[in-house]
Design an enzyme around this catalytic site. Sequence first.
Site, PDB file in Angstrom:
ATOM      1  N   LYS A  77      -3.474   2.484  -2.317  1.00 51.29           N
ATOM      2  CA  LYS A  77      -3.048   3.415  -1.285  1.00 51.29           C
ATOM      3  C   LYS A  77      -4.181   3.481  -0.267  1.00 51.29           C
ATOM      4  O   LYS A  77      -5.322   3.213  -0.584  1.00 51.29           O
ATOM      5  CB  LYS A  77      -2.794   4.796  -1.920  1.00 51.29           C
ATOM      6  N   CYS A 106      -0.360   3.510  10.517  1.00 47.36           N
ATOM      7  CA  CYS A 106       0.393   4.548   9.825  1.00 47.36           C
ATOM      8  C   CYS A 106       1.051   5.486  10.829  1.00 47.36           C
ATOM      9  O   CYS A 106       0.369   6.101  11.638  1.00 47.36           O
ATOM     10  CB  CYS A 106      -0.518   5.353   8.902  1.00 47.36           C
ATOM     11  N   GLY A 125       8.089  -5.790   4.129  1.00 47.37           N
ATOM     12  CA  GLY A 125       9.175  -5.063   4.775  1.00 47.37           C
ATOM     13  C   GLY A 125      10.520  -5.451   4.198  1.00 47.37           C
ATOM     14  O   GLY A 125      11.054  -6.512   4.491  1.00 47.37           O
ATOM     15  N   GLY A 126      11.058  -4.587   3.340  1.00 43.85           N
ATOM     16  CA  GLY A 126      12.422  -4.755   2.856  1.00 43.85           C
ATOM     17  C   GLY A 126      12.639  -5.859   1.855  1.00 43.85           C
ATOM     18  O   GLY A 126      13.776  -6.290   1.667  1.00 43.85           O
ATOM     19  N   ASN A 157       3.976  -2.521   8.663  1.00 41.18           N
ATOM     20  CA  ASN A 157       4.055  -1.158   8.146  1.00 41.18           C
ATOM     21  C   ASN A 157       5.481  -0.642   8.360  1.00 41.18           C
ATOM     22  O   ASN A 157       6.346  -1.393   8.805  1.00 41.18           O
ATOM     23  CB  ASN A 157       3.029  -0.266   8.864  1.00 41.18           C
ATOM     24  N   ALA A 176       6.722  10.595   4.610  1.00 39.52           N
ATOM     25  CA  ALA A 176       5.576  11.137   5.337  1.00 39.52           C
ATOM     26  C   ALA A 176       4.697  11.800   4.299  1.00 39.52           C
ATOM     27  O   ALA A 176       4.625  13.024   4.204  1.00 39.52           O
ATOM     28  CB  ALA A 176       6.016  12.133   6.402  1.00 39.52           C
ATOM     29  N   SER A 190       0.829  -1.205   0.000  1.00 39.36           N
ATOM     30  CA  SER A 190       0.000   0.000   0.000  1.00 39.36           C
ATOM     31  C   SER A 190       0.866   1.259   0.000  1.00 39.36           C
ATOM     32  O   SER A 190       1.874   1.337   0.697  1.00 39.36           O
ATOM     33  CB  SER A 190      -0.900   0.005   1.227  1.00 39.36           C
TER      34      SER A 190
END
Lengths: 315, 263
Positions: free
Chosen positions: A45, A129, A246-247, A193, A70, A21
């Site tokens: 998104k 978030c 993640g990564g 996240n 951000a 997302s």
Amino acid sequence: MADLSVTFCGVKFKNPLVLASGILGITASSWRNVVKNGAGGITTKSLWLEEHRGHPNPVIIANEHYMLNAVGVPDAGVQKAQEECGKYLAWKSSPLIANIIAGRVQDFGKTAEEIAKIKPHIIEVNISCPNVEDEFGKPFACSVGDAAAVTREVKKRVGNIPVVIKLSPNVENIVAIARSVADAGADGVNVMNTIGPGMSINIDTRTPVLANKVGGLSGPALKPLAVKYIADIRRALPKLPIIGTGGVLTGEDAIEMMMVGATLVGVGTGVYYRGPQVFKKITDEMQAWCKKENVKRVRDLIGVFHNGNGRRFEP
Amino acid sequence: MDFPLVVKIKKIKQETPQTKSFVFEYPKRAKPGQFVNIWLPGVNERPMSISFDDGKNYTLAIAAAGESTRQMHALRVEDKIGIRGPYGTHYQWKDGQRIAMLPGGYGAGPTYWMATLATKCKIDFFLGARDKSLLLFADKIKKLKNVRFLPSTNDGSAGVKGFNVECWMQEMERGVKYDSVITIGPELMMYAVSKQCAKRKVPCQLSIERYMKCAFGICGNCCVDDLGITMCQQGPVVDNTLAGKIAEFGQYHRDDVGRKKEF
Ligand SMILES: Cc1cc2nc3c(=O)[nH]c(=O)nc-3n(C[C@H](O)[C@H](O)[C@H](O)COP(=O)(O)OP(=O)(O)OC[C@H]3O[C@@H](n4cnc5c(N)ncnc54)[C@H](O)[C@@H]3O)c2cc1C
Ligand SMILES: Cc1cc2nc3c(=O)[nH]c(=O)nc-3n(C[C@H](O)[C@H](O)[C@H](O)COP(=O)(O)O)c2cc1C
Ligand code: FES
């Protein structure tokens, strides 16, 4: 050629890679292009009920080590979401995971209900978030009670559409949060996240670079954290389907995530490091590894870590 | 490395009543059509075409369009700005080509720069503006030996009265054949050029500007319908064949929350 297909919460994906997302996630055309580039599915998104403005620029900065963002979750509201999701679904492309966000528990329910009307394959709930903390305080993902309350509220309003809760790594005990949402009816979890928030200062201007000052951290260094959290959750809750995010940059990364318990693998920042063709590159690398290891079906790898010997883990 | 590099402004010039040029040293080299993101700490960050790269310095030509660009106009020599890039695709040409350039507004920058590089091309430069005072970089363009300068203004205060697109079409009616058309400026002007070029089968390159945030293919704000490709990486400069497949070209763009805005 190995069979890369997996089934997640009853939805079939031609391969385990899903667009995470917030990356290339605003329009139906963009989602379809990501699928053309090899993704097995896409995540929108985060979608709001009403228009939500993001932060001023710069909203994303990155270097060879990390990305800091951000963006502030800008969105035009549910009407635009319905239009774009509807357009995408009409193309009968790969599965659509609609990711929703809200500032209050009831609003999660309302948003979910509106989004459920267009029948996405899965609804993912962003309770994690780190970039709207100024507006709404600590994410719901940081409290067992809040996380469960949001889950119950969403589950009530979406009929039989599977609900995935997106967890935050910025908590003391992620397994406890995962357990609370599973008990509240979540069909799966997305781990994870961004971490942080972190901050980067430009020393020449003596100011933070991001307009929001702080932002969520993502990129390759997240992977060992994600791997550990996925392993912990899988061990504690072996029946709970997991999207590992993640990564992830390579086919080896994706297989590692699957071995500890992920059924689907989210790819976000990998698009930055390896370009829009990252999905195709990763599936090619998965194929090469499967060939070398004589693995016929990649789904047989899910959770094998917990078996110790590479045999299929039957939950 | 997609972090802003902070540089000091060396020179500022009021070029037209709307537009100022800013010169600063920058370590990476660019090509005409590419852009940078310029950062004003505490204000915002915005995409700007590179108007000129002399091998050491960049020039940006910035029109005051809203709050951030107004703040940019308030900058002085020695002030610090952050720059990242260059980003995106650029214009291309081949030696010996007969080229028509149709810039509008700050598009005069990249086209003038290209004209200084395409020394072995014969260029008809159709600079257009509302009135004489808005003909950006006219004095410099006029001086180029490979250029025939054909300005036009809506009010007739300089050059031909009318639009540069009409001027260019008249040249073609007179029998001038172009190997390539380069356009950059307001989208509806480029759209008209694009249609004509498609009809007449003249190769054309144009610059599709969309609302940009990251500029490196992540945020998705600059994706175009229905191809879904990013204009920060696969644009802004596209050839007319690709533009023909971009359904929203000349129709709408999107704002900072992704909502469609008609032209
Ligand atoms: C590739 C590219 C090259 C550009 N080159 C130049 C140039 O050489 N000179 C120049 O003066 N201007 C250029 N622009 C336009 C310039 O970015 C906008 O005028 C500027 O961002 C306006 O910001 P503002 O805060 O002053 O105005 P605002 O009031 O915020 O916006 C005015 C209008 O500018 C546009 N805009 C605002 N922010 C952005 C953004 N982040 N990305 C794209 N468009 C935006 C929107 O259409 C908006 O309606 C370029 C834009 C792009 C995408
Ligand atoms: C630019 C950017 C925007 C993001 N926006 C969202 C978002 O809107 N909703 C959300 O749930 N996660 C969002 N994320 C988090 C990602 O989906 C993902 O969980 C995280 O970046 C870790 O994965 P990665 O290292 O593969 O990027 C965003 C991440 C980035 C880098
Ligand atoms: S500006 Fe972010 S993808 Fe193009």
